[in-house]
Design an enzyme around this catalytic site. Structure first.
Site, PDB file in Angstrom:
ATOM      1  N   LYS A 184       0.865  -1.193   0.000  1.00  0.00           N
ATOM      2  CA  LYS A 184       0.000   0.000   0.000  1.00  0.00           C
ATOM      3  C   LYS A 184       0.898   1.239   0.000  1.00  0.00           C
ATOM      4  CE  LYS A 184      -1.662   2.880   2.798  1.00  0.00           C
ATOM      5  NZ  LYS A 184      -1.546   4.138   2.005  1.00  0.00           N
ATOM      6  N   GLU A 259      10.442   1.328  10.081  1.00  0.00           N
ATOM      7  CA  GLU A 259      11.500   2.260   9.650  1.00  0.00           C
ATOM      8  C   GLU A 259      10.910   3.651   9.765  1.00  0.00           C
ATOM      9  OE1 GLU A 259      14.462   1.282   9.025  1.00  0.00           O
ATOM     10  OE2 GLU A 259      14.173  -0.862   8.721  1.00  0.00           O
ATOM     11  N   CYS A 293      14.420  10.646   5.562  1.00  0.00           N
ATOM     12  CA  CYS A 293      14.392  10.264   6.974  1.00  0.00           C
ATOM     13  C   CYS A 293      15.716  10.575   7.656  1.00  0.00           C
ATOM     14  CB  CYS A 293      14.057   8.780   7.086  1.00  0.00           C
ATOM     15  SG  CYS A 293      15.086   7.752   6.043  1.00  0.00           S
ATOM     16  N   GLU A 394      10.906  16.056  14.124  1.00  0.00           N
ATOM     17  CA  GLU A 394      11.226  15.894  12.703  1.00  0.00           C
ATOM     18  C   GLU A 394      10.407  16.883  11.881  1.00  0.00           C
ATOM     19  OE1 GLU A 394       9.869  12.376  10.592  1.00  0.00           O
ATOM     20  OE2 GLU A 394      11.860  12.169   9.715  1.00  0.00           O
TER      21      GLU A 394
HETATM   22  P1  NAD Z   1       3.161   8.656   7.293  1.00  0.00           P
HETATM   23  O1  NAD Z   1       3.501   7.997   8.570  1.00  0.00           O
HETATM   24  O2  NAD Z   1       2.165   9.766   7.324  1.00  0.00           O
HETATM   25  O3  NAD Z   1       2.585   7.598   6.238  1.00  0.00           O
HETATM   26  C1  NAD Z   1       3.342   6.507   5.788  1.00  0.00           C
HETATM   27  C2  NAD Z   1       2.412   5.454   5.229  1.00  0.00           C
HETATM   28  O4  NAD Z   1       1.638   4.909   6.293  1.00  0.00           O
HETATM   29  C3  NAD Z   1       1.409   5.967   4.199  1.00  0.00           C
HETATM   30  O5  NAD Z   1       1.251   4.991   3.191  1.00  0.00           O
HETATM   31  C4  NAD Z   1       0.131   6.092   5.009  1.00  0.00           C
HETATM   32  O6  NAD Z   1      -1.036   5.995   4.230  1.00  0.00           O
HETATM   33  C5  NAD Z   1       0.282   4.903   5.936  1.00  0.00           C
HETATM   34  N1  NAD Z   1      -0.495   4.946   7.179  1.00  0.00           N
HETATM   35  C6  NAD Z   1      -0.818   6.021   7.938  1.00  0.00           C
HETATM   36  N2  NAD Z   1      -1.558   5.626   9.015  1.00  0.00           N
HETATM   37  C7  NAD Z   1      -1.677   4.275   8.931  1.00  0.00           C
HETATM   38  C8  NAD Z   1      -2.319   3.300   9.725  1.00  0.00           C
HETATM   39  N3  NAD Z   1      -2.994   3.609  10.844  1.00  0.00           N
HETATM   40  N4  NAD Z   1      -2.252   2.018   9.338  1.00  0.00           N
HETATM   41  C9  NAD Z   1      -1.559   1.665   8.227  1.00  0.00           C
HETATM   42  N5  NAD Z   1      -0.965   2.549   7.420  1.00  0.00           N
HETATM   43  C10 NAD Z   1      -1.002   3.840   7.772  1.00  0.00           C
HETATM   44  O7  NAD Z   1       4.541   9.130   6.663  1.00  0.00           O
HETATM   45  P2  NAD Z   1       4.776  10.065   5.406  1.00  0.00           P
HETATM   46  O8  NAD Z   1       4.399  11.452   5.788  1.00  0.00           O
HETATM   47  O9  NAD Z   1       4.197   9.456   4.176  1.00  0.00           O
HETATM   48  O10 NAD Z   1       6.377   9.934   5.263  1.00  0.00           O
HETATM   49  C11 NAD Z   1       7.257  10.692   5.995  1.00  0.00           C
HETATM   50  C12 NAD Z   1       7.826   9.915   7.167  1.00  0.00           C
HETATM   51  O11 NAD Z   1       8.443   8.711   6.737  1.00  0.00           O
HETATM   52  C13 NAD Z   1       8.915  10.698   7.872  1.00  0.00           C
HETATM   53  O12 NAD Z   1       8.698  10.630   9.257  1.00  0.00           O
HETATM   54  C14 NAD Z   1      10.189   9.967   7.498  1.00  0.00           C
HETATM   55  O13 NAD Z   1      11.227  10.094   8.413  1.00  0.00           O
HETATM   56  C15 NAD Z   1       9.700   8.559   7.386  1.00  0.00           C
HETATM   57  N6  NAD Z   1      10.627   7.768   6.579  1.00  0.00           N
HETATM   58  C16 NAD Z   1      11.441   6.864   7.217  1.00  0.00           C
HETATM   59  C17 NAD Z   1      12.378   6.128   6.480  1.00  0.00           C
HETATM   60  C18 NAD Z   1      13.307   5.135   7.151  1.00  0.00           C
HETATM   61  O14 NAD Z   1      13.894   4.307   6.458  1.00  0.00           O
HETATM   62  N7  NAD Z   1      13.460   5.181   8.451  1.00  0.00           N
HETATM   63  C19 NAD Z   1      12.473   6.321   5.097  1.00  0.00           C
HETATM   64  C20 NAD Z   1      11.636   7.260   4.496  1.00  0.00           C
HETATM   65  C21 NAD Z   1      10.707   7.968   5.237  1.00  0.00           C
END
Ligand code: NAD
Length: 503
Positions: A184, A259, A293, A394
């Site tokens: 997803k 992650e 990230c 962040e």
């Molecule tokens: P987000 O947490 O808002 O969403 C990430 C994904 O999770 C999306 O597909 C979203 O639809 C889904 N999601 C949200 N709530 C959910 C739930 N209750 N159940 C299942 N899925 C759910 O993150 P974002 O804004 O898309 O991305 C930015 C974040 O990602 C930043 O915090 C960044 O640091 C992190 N990130 C981490 C890494 C790593 O390797 N550590 C890499 C890239 C991005």
């Protein structure tokens, strides 16, 4: 490709289940905007629990299908090699889709997707070399060994910033092991993952091995991670979302790799090669508009070189070319969403209120050539303190605080004074000091005299609130397989079976 840059425009995108493209069902339609213009580009469906259920059922059936579970590892490797070749062939189309979707500059999406070709080849090569071990036990004529088995259905949930790259760090090892997958993507950037499903089909993976559902986190995402047919959730996203997901999967005893976010320290000691350090620090926080990230958003600079370094940082920040992500000269494109822009503005406000001194940027970029795109200027604050809100949370935008420090002990304490522990960078010519810092820094990756340096062989994953589980290398094969222990007694001896003998 069926879902290329032209065909996606203005469309409602389908989902991909059991090798078939399915039109949107009864779920709500969600618009996806193009960050460079702010205009709607396509729509996706927020899949209903019934559609998610259908995808998980397809993945479960594929696990047991002879064309997936009875083939040899070398045949599985062959499909992954074929997928790698298709990625190479279609890299420019996929890169353009991602750039249009999240505003990341085309040079970087092109580099990332070209790298995926090697990434899948690396895991294809591993697929038929996943060995268990033979363990000597203190019993004669007993063979004790381990083997790695597929875990089952893995749900891969990805964020908006690098959709295919982040999908692949879980998908490539999952395929190598023999799992099946329901992905997803972020509701803001689903196009490239849907297009990628075409390549999976063309590479000959059996129906149901890879499925894509779309939608909001709270809708389709939540239905997927809480589905009883899912064995593991591979989630990449924010730490707050990660915490909710951990609670949800904990309830079902489903495994998870999380992650999550970061607030990486970037430490510049007085003996560093300053040109390299400044170059690393500026790219470390402004690459991808700070939407990585590992963004080095806390820049610690030793007091004796603070003013000089501040000047150099400012000069370099002002030189960053902000513009349309498809222009070859652009170094920083727009932020991915309008919400992200608002969030960055709010952090800039809070930094000023807490007394940090703005030395460049701090504003949206409007007017020609930015139009209604989600552009923000590279932003640096001097006189920052580690306890300021913008240095603790962040931001996921092009904003860094430059914090002075007076000793190694002090900077290590401050670098670790954060809830995150994803990565850290340090610049020094003193090897002893570098290694002392490596020992003391609490993060999953430490870069010395480099930053944002990733490789498919290097295990990557956070400590503390940055999550758990590892990407890359053999570590990810372990994360996406289950280890079975087998004990074979060929002694022919009858044992006292009422007493377990532990030796
Ligand atoms: P987000 O947490 O808002 O969403 C990430 C994904 O999770 C999306 O597909 C979203 O639809 C889904 N999601 C949200 N709530 C959910 C739930 N209750 N159940 C299942 N899925 C759910 O993150 P974002 O804004 O898309 O991305 C930015 C974040 O990602 C930043 O915090 C960044 O640091 C992190 N990130 C981490 C890494 C790593 O390797 N550590 C890499 C890239 C991005």
């Amino acid at each position: 490709m069926k879902f290329d840059i032209k065909s996606v425009h203005g469309q409602g995108l389908p989902i991909f289940i059991n090798g078939e493209w399915l039109d949107a069902g009864s779920g709500a339609q969600l618009p996806s905007l193009e960050p460079a213009t702010g205009r709607e580009w396509y729509r996706i469906t927020d899949c209903t629990p019934a559609e998610v259920d259908q995808a998980v059922a397809a993945a479960q059936a594929a696990l047991k299908a002879p064309e997936w579970c009875d083939i040899t590892q070398t045949q599985r490797a062959g499909m992954i090699f074929d997928l790698a070749a298709l990625i190479k062939e279609h890299a420019s189309e996929l890169a353009l889709l991602e750039t249009r979707d999240n505003g990341k500059i085309l040079r970087e999406t092109t580099a990332q997707i070209s790298y995926l070709h090697d990434y899948y080849r690396y895991f294809a090569g591993m697929a038929d070399k996943i060995e268990g071990s033979t363990i000597p036990v203190n019993k004669p004529q007993v063979l004790n060994f381990t083997r790695h088995e597929p875990l089952g259905v893995v749900a891969i949930i990805t964020p908006f910033n690098s959709p295919l790259n982040i999908l692949s760090v879980s998908l490539a090892p999952c395929l190598a092991v023999g799992n099946t997958i329901v992905a997803k993507p972020s509701e803001h950037t689903s196009a490239s993952t849907i297009a990628f499903a075409e390549l999976i089909k063309a590479a000959g993976f059996p129906d149901g091995v890879f499925n894509v559902v779309t939608g909001a986190g709270a809708g389709a995402g939540q239905s997927l991670i809480s589905h009883s047919g899912v064995s593991k959730v591979a989630f990449t996203g924010g730490s707050d979302t990660g915490r909710r997901i951990a609670a949800s999967v904990g309830d079902c005893l489903t495994q998870a790799n999380l992650e999550l976010g970061g607030k990486s320290p970037h430490i510049i000691f007085a003996d560093a090669d300053l040109d390299r350090a400044v170059n690393g620090a500026v790219a470390g926080v402004f690459a991808s508009g700070g939407q990585t990230c590992v963004a080095g958003s806390r820049i610690f600079v030793e007091e004796s070189i603070y003013e000089k370094t501040l000047e150099q940082l400012k000069t370099s920040a002002l030189e960053v070319v902000v513009g349309h992500p498809e222009e070859p000269a652009t170094q920083m494109g727009p932020l991915a969403t309008r919400d992200q822009l608002g969030k960055v503005e709010e952090f800039v406000r809070s930094a000023k209120e807490e007394g940090a001194r703005l030395i460049c940027g701090g504003n949206r970029l409007e007017g020609s050539p930015y139009g209604d795109g989600f552009y923000f200027a590279p932003t640096l604050f001097a006189n920052a303190r580690n306890d300021m809100r913008f240095c603790q949370e962040e931001i996921f935008g092009p904003v860094a605080g430059v914090i002075p420090f007076s000793s190694e002990a002090e900077v290590i304490a401050q670098a670790n004074d954060t809830r995150f522990g994803l990565s850290a960078g340090l610049w020094t010519r003193d090897l002893d000091r570098a290694m002392r810092c490596v020992d003391s820094i609490d993060s999953g990756t430490v870069w010395v005299n480099t930053f944002r340096s990733a490789a498919m062989m290097s295990p990557m994953g956070g400590f503390k609130d940055s999550g758990y589980g590892k990407h890359n290398g053999f570590a990810s094969i372990r994360d996406f397989s289950r280890l079975k222990n087998v004990v074979v007694d060929y002694s022919g001896q009858k044992q006292d079976a009422f007493v377990v003998k532990l030796k």
